[in-house]
Design an enzyme around this catalytic site. Sequence first.
Site, mmCIF file in Angstrom:
data_model
loop_
_atom_site.group_PDB
_atom_site.id
_atom_site.type_symbol
_atom_site.label_atom_id
_atom_site.label_comp_id
_atom_site.label_asym_id
_atom_site.label_seq_id
_atom_site.Cartn_x
_atom_site.Cartn_y
_atom_site.Cartn_z
ATOM 1 N N GLU A 29 0.823 -1.213 0.000
ATOM 2 C CA GLU A 29 0.000 0.000 0.000
ATOM 3 C C GLU A 29 0.863 1.272 0.000
ATOM 4 O O GLU A 29 0.465 2.290 -0.559
ATOM 5 C CB GLU A 29 -0.906 0.029 1.242
ATOM 6 N N THR A 105 -5.967 0.619 2.725
ATOM 7 C CA THR A 105 -7.150 0.173 1.998
ATOM 8 C C THR A 105 -8.235 -0.223 2.993
ATOM 9 O O THR A 105 -7.989 -0.341 4.187
ATOM 10 C CB THR A 105 -6.809 -1.021 1.090
ATOM 11 N N LYS A 189 -14.357 -0.095 6.377
ATOM 12 C CA LYS A 189 -14.054 -1.175 7.341
ATOM 13 C C LYS A 189 -12.603 -1.575 7.142
ATOM 14 O O LYS A 189 -12.214 -1.982 6.039
ATOM 15 C CB LYS A 189 -14.969 -2.361 7.057
ATOM 16 N N ASP A 190 -11.813 -1.420 8.203
ATOM 17 C CA ASP A 190 -10.400 -1.779 8.075
ATOM 18 C C ASP A 190 -9.949 -2.588 9.283
ATOM 19 O O ASP A 190 -10.781 -3.075 10.064
ATOM 20 C CB ASP A 190 -9.537 -0.520 7.855
ATOM 21 N N MET A 191 -8.634 -2.708 9.448
ATOM 22 C CA MET A 191 -8.102 -3.533 10.539
ATOM 23 C C MET A 191 -7.094 -2.792 11.406
ATOM 24 O O MET A 191 -6.366 -3.426 12.170
ATOM 25 C CB MET A 191 -7.474 -4.821 9.954
ATOM 26 N N GLU A 192 -7.036 -1.456 11.290
ATOM 27 C CA GLU A 192 -6.021 -0.709 12.045
ATOM 28 C C GLU A 192 -6.477 0.614 12.647
ATOM 29 O O GLU A 192 -6.021 0.996 13.737
ATOM 30 C CB GLU A 192 -4.797 -0.407 11.138
ATOM 31 N N ASP A 215 -12.621 -3.487 -1.753
ATOM 32 C CA ASP A 215 -13.675 -4.512 -1.798
ATOM 33 C C ASP A 215 -14.921 -3.941 -1.153
ATOM 34 O O ASP A 215 -14.843 -2.987 -0.379
ATOM 35 C CB ASP A 215 -13.201 -5.769 -1.054
#
Length: 260
Positions: A29, A105, A189-192, A215
């Site tokens: 990224e 992302t 919606k992410d993870m961090e 996505d």
Amino acid sequence: MLMYSERMKTTSPHVKLDRIALLYAMKAEGTPLAERLGLDAETELHRGLPARVRQGRVGRTEVFLVFNGCDPVHDVDRIGLEHAAVTTWVLAEALKPQIIVNAGTCGGFQARGGAIGTTYLAGGDYLIHDHRIPLPGFDALGISRLPATRFRAVEARLNLPIGPVSSGSSLDATEAERSFFEKEGVVAKDMEAAAIARVAADLHIPLMTMKAVTDLVDHPEPAEDAFLRNLQSTTMKLTDHMEQLVRWIGEGVTEADLKN
Ligand code: SAH
């Protein structure tokens, strides 16, 4: 106490931003931006951690582009909240940035106008959608709910939409999480992001979050298939916006300039 007063001084909103940190979870990224800005080769951020930093000057600003790094056991990028939190702490201590920009992302939502490549700035709340703790008080700790700082001048100049960003430990989504996204009007919606936001808030470091859609959460295709197909094209869009932002900061702007 000394550290606290130092930090309060360096983060005055009316001081020109001459030290900024850009934090990405995945090397794929952030590498295109590092190349475009001509940043140095990566070095270790802290002994023993896989986190890496690439550094260089853009105009009058020293730019530190940080990755969580590659997990030595599993040989993939250390994505996820826990690694993001550790890296945020370490970069804050080691680099003393006046602002952190978390870029990366995300999953988007057709229901709220999201499409592959749509790039958002965090607005509304930073949330966590998979910390289920049904105990009084701890339920709210789990969800986190930290208001995102609005950077209205950046929104206008880069013409980017805003909305709540929700973070969790999984790439897919359960039915309960989908209801949560609807109820909260989540756009990314992410993870961090929520982990970074909490550490940055504790340390009084301003945070801007920019996330581009790889996505669509409310689309039947599995997130992993769309993610892998769109990662490169979405990263190019993200990189265009991030380059515009960093070069603008390099011209000599203050945190306040980014807000108004
Ligand atoms: N399978 C991928 C791993 C990427 S996981 C691979 O092997 O390359 C997703 C990463 O992109 C995380 O850092 C997260 O912040 C972001 N992301 C993109 N789409 C996401 C989604 N739908 N849900 C959660 N995170 C997402």
